[in-house]
Design a protein around this motif. Structure first.
Motif, mmCIF file in Angstrom:
data_model
loop_
_atom_site.group_PDB
_atom_site.id
_atom_site.type_symbol
_atom_site.label_atom_id
_atom_site.label_comp_id
_atom_site.label_asym_id
_atom_site.label_seq_id
_atom_site.Cartn_x
_atom_site.Cartn_y
_atom_site.Cartn_z
ATOM 1 N N UNK A 1 5.413 9.997 -6.719
ATOM 2 C CA UNK A 1 6.508 10.226 -7.676
ATOM 3 C C UNK A 1 5.943 10.614 -9.040
ATOM 4 N N UNK A 2 4.890 9.910 -9.443
ATOM 5 C CA UNK A 2 4.260 10.192 -10.739
ATOM 6 C C UNK A 2 3.693 11.615 -10.761
ATOM 7 N N UNK A 3 3.178 12.070 -9.629
ATOM 8 C CA UNK A 3 2.626 13.422 -9.528
ATOM 9 C C UNK A 3 3.723 14.478 -9.374
ATOM 10 N N UNK A 4 4.978 14.047 -9.201
ATOM 11 C CA UNK A 4 6.088 14.982 -9.041
ATOM 12 C C UNK A 4 6.148 15.629 -7.676
ATOM 13 N N UNK A 5 5.570 14.971 -6.659
ATOM 14 C CA UNK A 5 5.499 15.558 -5.328
ATOM 15 C C UNK A 5 6.586 15.053 -4.377
ATOM 16 N N UNK A 6 7.436 14.142 -4.836
ATOM 17 C CA UNK A 6 8.529 13.641 -3.997
ATOM 18 C C UNK A 6 9.834 13.736 -4.766
ATOM 19 N N UNK A 7 10.862 14.249 -4.111
ATOM 20 C CA UNK A 7 12.214 14.346 -4.668
ATOM 21 C C UNK A 7 13.168 13.639 -3.712
ATOM 22 N N UNK A 8 14.264 13.144 -4.237
ATOM 23 C CA UNK A 8 15.252 12.461 -3.414
ATOM 24 C C UNK A 8 16.623 13.108 -3.585
ATOM 25 N N UNK A 9 17.345 13.225 -2.484
ATOM 26 C CA UNK A 9 18.750 13.625 -2.522
ATOM 27 C C UNK A 9 19.589 12.427 -2.114
ATOM 28 N N UNK A 10 20.846 12.423 -2.516
ATOM 29 C CA UNK A 10 21.759 11.347 -2.138
ATOM 30 C C UNK A 10 22.184 11.524 -0.686
ATOM 31 N N UNK A 11 22.556 10.433 0.007
ATOM 32 C CA UNK A 11 23.013 10.548 1.399
ATOM 33 C C UNK A 11 24.167 11.530 1.578
ATOM 34 N N UNK A 12 25.031 11.643 0.570
ATOM 35 C CA UNK A 12 26.193 12.539 0.708
ATOM 36 C C UNK A 12 25.860 14.012 0.465
ATOM 37 N N UNK B 1 0.834 -1.203 0.000
ATOM 38 C CA UNK B 1 0.000 0.000 0.000
ATOM 39 C C UNK B 1 0.872 1.258 0.000
ATOM 40 N N UNK B 2 1.903 1.260 0.868
ATOM 41 C CA UNK B 2 2.803 2.411 0.935
ATOM 42 C C UNK B 2 3.612 2.562 -0.349
ATOM 43 N N UNK B 3 4.082 1.438 -0.884
ATOM 44 C CA UNK B 3 4.882 1.491 -2.115
ATOM 45 C C UNK B 3 4.040 2.044 -3.267
ATOM 46 N N UNK B 4 2.780 1.641 -3.332
ATOM 47 C CA UNK B 4 1.888 2.147 -4.380
ATOM 48 C C UNK B 4 1.656 3.642 -4.199
ATOM 49 N N UNK B 5 1.509 4.073 -2.934
ATOM 50 C CA UNK B 5 1.301 5.502 -2.655
ATOM 51 C C UNK B 5 2.516 6.310 -3.061
ATOM 52 N N UNK B 6 3.707 5.786 -2.781
ATOM 53 C CA UNK B 6 4.941 6.494 -3.144
ATOM 54 C C UNK B 6 5.075 6.582 -4.657
ATOM 55 N N UNK B 7 4.760 5.497 -5.354
ATOM 56 C CA UNK B 7 4.809 5.522 -6.821
ATOM 57 C C UNK B 7 3.878 6.597 -7.372
ATOM 58 N N UNK B 8 2.695 6.720 -6.767
ATOM 59 C CA UNK B 8 1.734 7.736 -7.188
ATOM 60 C C UNK B 8 2.289 9.143 -6.921
#
Length: 197
Positions: A147-158, A138-145
């Motif tokens: 990401x598709x909407x452009x509402x989540x960004x990721x930075x590298x640990x460094x 359920x959470x993985x599907x929500x995150x995919x959604x």
């Protein structure tokens, strides 16, 4: 043996140990660093160390370019969270279970607030590794959604946490988090989810 070899043993009180440390960290140190005066009070008075020294927090610039601008969020997004996680292990109060609960709570928040966006700046994990922490389908599907909407960004640990904080309205931290403390020192708003309570 260390002294006979001409050396000394140094240790440190981790930032995610504002509670008493496990016995595996109570060695007979010559020098023992703690993360500032505030955490000095949490050190047991009978610790076997010659010197207990408060040290400050520090942070270096990003290895991948702190000045880079993150891809902009959709127009509908008017509130951005910078999310900082931290270490989790079986022998500290920050467990893998509470870390997963923290991520699930944030994901639910974003799903319920279509005007919210998020920048994830993990301490240890890259984007593809974080999905294992999110656990259920359920959470993985929500995150995919998201990401598709452009509402989540990721930075590298460094990357520097300041890169995330500078483009967010609020820093949300898992545990009493040094990344959030540094961002607050630099004038950014930060809240900490204290999972030791």
């Amino acid at each position: 043996a260390m002294e006979e070899a001409g050396g000394i043993l140094m240790g440190l009180h981790w930032s995610n140990y504002p509670t008493l440390m496990g016995q595996n960290h109570l060695f007979p140190f010559h020098v023992f660093f703690v993360w500032g005066e505030a955490l000095l009070d949490f050190i047991p008075s009978d610790i076997t160390a010659s010197y207990v020294l408060p040290s400050g927090l520090w942070i270096t610039g990003s290895k991948t370019g702190t000045d880079e601008t993150l891809e902009s969020f959709p127009r509908e997004v008017n509130f951005v969270i910078a999310l900082f996680d931290s270490s989790a292990a079986y022998n500290i109060h920050q467990t893998e279970e509470t870390l997963a609960r923290f991520y699930r709570w944030i994901i639910k928040l974003l799903v319920s607030r279509p005007s919210f966006g998020m920048i994830v700046k993990s301490k240890n994990w890259r984007r593809e590794e974080i999905s294992a922490i999110w656990a259920g389908p359920e959470e993985k599907a929500a995150v995919e959604q998201l990401l598709e909407e452009g509402r989540v960004r990721f930075l590298a640990p460094e990357d520097s946490p300041l890169k995330a904080a500078s483009q967010a309205h609020l820093c949300v931290c898992y545990g009493l988090n040094s990344a959030g403390i540094v961002c607050a020192v630099h004038g950014h708003r930060a809240v900490h989810w204290d999972c030791s309570r």
